[in-house]
Design a protein around this motif. Structure first.
Motif, PDB file in Angstrom:
ATOM      1  N   UNK A 100     136.151  46.118  63.326  1.00 12.09           N
ATOM      2  CA  UNK A 100     134.939  45.533  63.904  1.00 12.09           C
ATOM      3  C   UNK A 100     134.916  45.979  65.352  1.00 12.09           C
ATOM      4  N   UNK A 101     133.796  46.588  65.765  1.00 11.66           N
ATOM      5  CA  UNK A 101     133.781  47.139  67.138  1.00 11.66           C
ATOM      6  C   UNK A 101     132.672  46.514  67.952  1.00 11.66           C
ATOM      7  N   UNK A 102     132.981  46.236  69.226  1.00 11.19           N
ATOM      8  CA  UNK A 102     131.975  45.641  70.123  1.00 11.19           C
ATOM      9  C   UNK A 102     130.754  46.547  70.231  1.00 11.19           C
ATOM     10  N   UNK A 103     130.982  47.861  70.314  1.00 12.16           N
ATOM     11  CA  UNK A 103     129.853  48.791  70.507  1.00 12.16           C
ATOM     12  C   UNK A 103     128.877  48.692  69.333  1.00 12.16           C
ATOM     13  N   UNK A 104     129.407  48.530  68.104  1.00  9.16           N
ATOM     14  CA  UNK A 104     128.527  48.426  66.925  1.00  9.16           C
ATOM     15  C   UNK A 104     127.729  47.133  66.918  1.00  9.16           C
ATOM     16  N   UNK A 105     128.314  46.096  67.522  1.00 11.06           N
ATOM     17  CA  UNK A 105     127.625  44.796  67.524  1.00 11.06           C
ATOM     18  C   UNK A 105     126.688  44.672  68.721  1.00 11.06           C
ATOM     19  N   UNK A 106     126.691  45.669  69.589  1.00 14.77           N
ATOM     20  CA  UNK A 106     125.806  45.652  70.757  1.00 14.77           C
ATOM     21  C   UNK A 106     126.218  44.600  71.780  1.00 14.77           C
ATOM     22  N   UNK A 107     127.523  44.312  71.852  1.00 13.54           N
ATOM     23  CA  UNK A 107     128.009  43.344  72.852  1.00 13.54           C
ATOM     24  C   UNK A 107     129.086  44.025  73.697  1.00 13.54           C
ATOM     25  N   UNK A 108     129.272  43.566  74.957  1.00  9.61           N
ATOM     26  CA  UNK A 108     130.293  44.208  75.784  1.00  9.61           C
ATOM     27  C   UNK A 108     131.704  43.997  75.226  1.00  9.61           C
ATOM     28  N   UNK A 109     131.944  42.866  74.557  1.00 12.65           N
ATOM     29  CA  UNK A 109     133.270  42.602  73.964  1.00 12.65           C
ATOM     30  C   UNK A 109     133.091  41.627  72.805  1.00 12.65           C
ATOM     31  N   UNK A 110     133.990  41.715  71.804  1.00 13.36           N
ATOM     32  CA  UNK A 110     133.920  40.773  70.672  1.00 13.36           C
ATOM     33  C   UNK A 110     134.428  39.397  71.100  1.00 13.36           C
ATOM     34  N   UNK A 111     135.212  39.359  72.162  1.00  9.11           N
ATOM     35  CA  UNK A 111     135.782  38.107  72.658  1.00  9.11           C
ATOM     36  C   UNK A 111     136.809  38.448  73.708  1.00  9.11           C
ATOM     37  N   UNK A 112     137.693  37.511  73.994  1.00  2.00           N
ATOM     38  CA  UNK A 112     138.754  37.762  74.975  1.00  2.00           C
ATOM     39  C   UNK A 112     139.945  36.890  74.619  1.00  2.00           C
ATOM     40  N   UNK A 113     141.131  37.356  75.008  1.00  2.00           N
ATOM     41  CA  UNK A 113     142.337  36.570  74.735  1.00  2.00           C
ATOM     42  C   UNK A 113     142.884  36.050  76.058  1.00  2.00           C
ATOM     43  N   UNK A 114     143.161  34.750  76.090  1.00  2.00           N
ATOM     44  CA  UNK A 114     143.642  34.130  77.318  1.00  2.00           C
ATOM     45  C   UNK A 114     144.871  33.284  76.989  1.00  2.00           C
ATOM     46  N   UNK A 115     145.811  33.229  77.928  1.00  2.00           N
ATOM     47  CA  UNK A 115     146.975  32.362  77.710  1.00  2.00           C
ATOM     48  C   UNK A 115     146.525  30.918  77.885  1.00  2.00           C
ATOM     49  N   UNK A 116     146.995  30.049  76.994  1.00  2.00           N
ATOM     50  CA  UNK A 116     146.518  28.657  77.003  1.00  2.00           C
ATOM     51  C   UNK A 116     146.727  27.961  78.339  1.00  2.00           C
ATOM     52  N   UNK A 117     147.818  28.308  79.020  1.00  2.00           N
ATOM     53  CA  UNK A 117     148.092  27.598  80.286  1.00  2.00           C
ATOM     54  C   UNK A 117     147.055  27.972  81.333  1.00  2.00           C
TER      55      UNK A 117
END
Ligand SMILES: Cc1cc2nc3c(=O)[nH]c(=O)nc-3n(C[C@H](O)[C@H](O)[C@H](O)COP(=O)(O)OP(=O)(O)OC[C@H]3O[C@@H](n4cnc5c(N)ncnc54)[C@H](O)[C@@H]3O)c2cc1C
Length: 393
Positions: A100-117
């Motif tokens: 699944x690619x962000x470019x195909x979905x027309x979005x800059x990113x599918x999401x982001x990963x962040x550390x819970x803290x």
């Protein structure tokens, strides 16, 4: 005539769900909110360390990021988050990969990963910046009493509060849920998830890997500074072995399970484990009370949907009750539950049966899931439907 001020809405549990809900309620018109959390939530220098804001990392969908953006928090989250550009789904020793690619979905990113803290730090900073949000931590509820128009809550410190709406956000084993008279069903998968941070020999290029193995799924989530967040699930005795294994041997075993395209893993940090017990509250709304987050539904971490689903719940709840003069009115709370029913049922069922389906060894099943992955890669419509749901759009 003087305007009558409403008692604060009371949230018990200052984890990911409770903290975000306090901010959303204020954003949607609530005049005051009180948040009670059993662990210390100190600021400003150190990110918190609580059962919610711990060593895990969370994959935030594009939908969740736009909610955080509306609250003015997405930029601070992105300071220590890695964008997900591609999700690579595969099964070991089989054909069939889907991307699944962000470019195909027309979005800059599918999401982001962040550390819970870090997520916790950003949420708490916003909570403390709002004078109409009172944070009581460490503190616990010790009793509640039903009133004609809400609840009276007694805290362990002896303090009492009255509220027009009591919200249980105190996790899968919620005591507040019990006090509200709501039972819950637990289903133990017999599996655990082991998590750890991994250092890499080369950049991950924003690719998240979801790998279905015979014993359970393995996820590699891109993190800043050339790292992956690992979520590796398996039967409990298998996880016992991984937890005890010497790092070199574990890395060798892990690398063998990863897709060939993934960067080489050079190191593994501290390991932690989480039992995969799926919880489902038998009701989410009662007069003057509502149950949210893990207290309402605890999902399998496959595809990282638990918090993202909760965020969609919380936005709907805040829109429904935030500006209401009687936020605990049952008909209002039922309206919220009805609006969230379909999404909750779909995501809960999918996160139950996807790992099961990939575990079944019969050739027919093996063939069809392989076909499923191949079809997803060939048919853009199918892939896009899946991507849009996973992004929470
Ligand atoms: C390994 C793993 C990986 C995951 N990865 C993802 C992901 O990538 N993406 C995603 O969307 N979701 C993910 N999830 C799901 C996500 O972690 C949950 O949806 C989220 O933690 C729910 O937050 P919560 O605040 O409802 O509950 P919790 O995180 O359980 O927090 C409950 C809070 O209530 C407090 N509390 C407990 N009892 C009391 C009490 N009596 N009084 C006051 N306070 C109390 C606790 O201290 C805690 O702060 C993952 C889950 C796991 C296990």
């Amino acid at each position: 005539m003087t305007e009558q001020r409403q008692d604060p809405i009371l949230i018990v549990g200052g984890g990911m769900a409770g903290a975000l809900l306090a901010l959303l309620l204020r954003h949607h018109g609530a005049s005051a909110v009180t948040l009670v959390e059993s662990h210390p939530l100190t600021l400003p220098d150190e990110p918190p360390l609580t059962p919610s804001f711990d060593a895990r990392s969370t994959a935030l969908s594009a939908g969740t990021l736009s909610v955080l953006d509306e609250l003015g928090l997405a930029e601070a989250i992105r300071e220590h988050a890695a964008a997900i550009d591609t999700v690579h789904v595969s099964r070991r020793s089989r054909l069939g990969i889907t991307r699944l690619r962000a470019s195909e979905e027309g979005v800059p990113a599918l999401g982001a990963v962040v550390e819970n803290r870090w997520l916790g730090f950003v949420l708490l900073r916003a909570l403390y910046a709002d004078a109409a949000i009172q944070v009581l931590a460490p503190e616990r509820l010790s009793a509640i009493r039903r009133l004609a128009d809400g609840y009276e809550a007694t805290l362990e410190s002896g303090r009492t509060l009255t509220t027009p709406l009591l919200i249980a956000a105190d996790g899968a084993k919620s005591r507040t849920r019990e006090w509200l008279g709501v039972s819950a069903r637990d289903s133990d998968t017999g599996h655990d998830a082991m998590i750890a941070n991994l250092s890499l020999a080369s950049d991950h290029q924003g690719i998240a890997y979801e790998r279905f193995l015979n014993d359970g799924p393995l996820a590699l989530l891109p993190l800043p500074d050339r790292r992956f967040g690992l979520v590796w699930t398996g039967p409990r005795d298998q996880v016992d072995a991984w937890m005890e294994m010497e790092s070199g041997a574990l890395l060798k075993q892990l690398q063998q399970q990863c897709p060939a395209e993934a960067p080489r893993i050079t190191g593994i940090g501290e390991r932690q484990r989480y039992p995969l017990i799926l919880t489902h509250a038998c009701a989410q709304a009662v007069p003057f009370g509502v149950v949210v987050g893990n207290a309402a539904h605890t999902l399998h971490p496959v595809a990282g949907q638990g918090f993202n689903l909760t965020v969609r719940d919380l936005v709907q709840l805040a829109c429904t009750v935030g500006g209401a003069s009687a936020p605990g009115k049952l008909s209002l709370l039922q309206q919220y539950v009805q609006r969230r029913e379909q999404d909750q049922a779909l995501i809960s069922q999918a996160s139950r049966w996807v790992p099961e389906m990939f575990r079944v060894q019969q050739p027919l099943f093996a063939h069809s899931r392989q076909l499923g992955l191949v079809a997803m890669d060939i048919l853009p419509g199918l892939r896009q439907g899946f991507a849009r749901r996973a992004m929470g759009l």
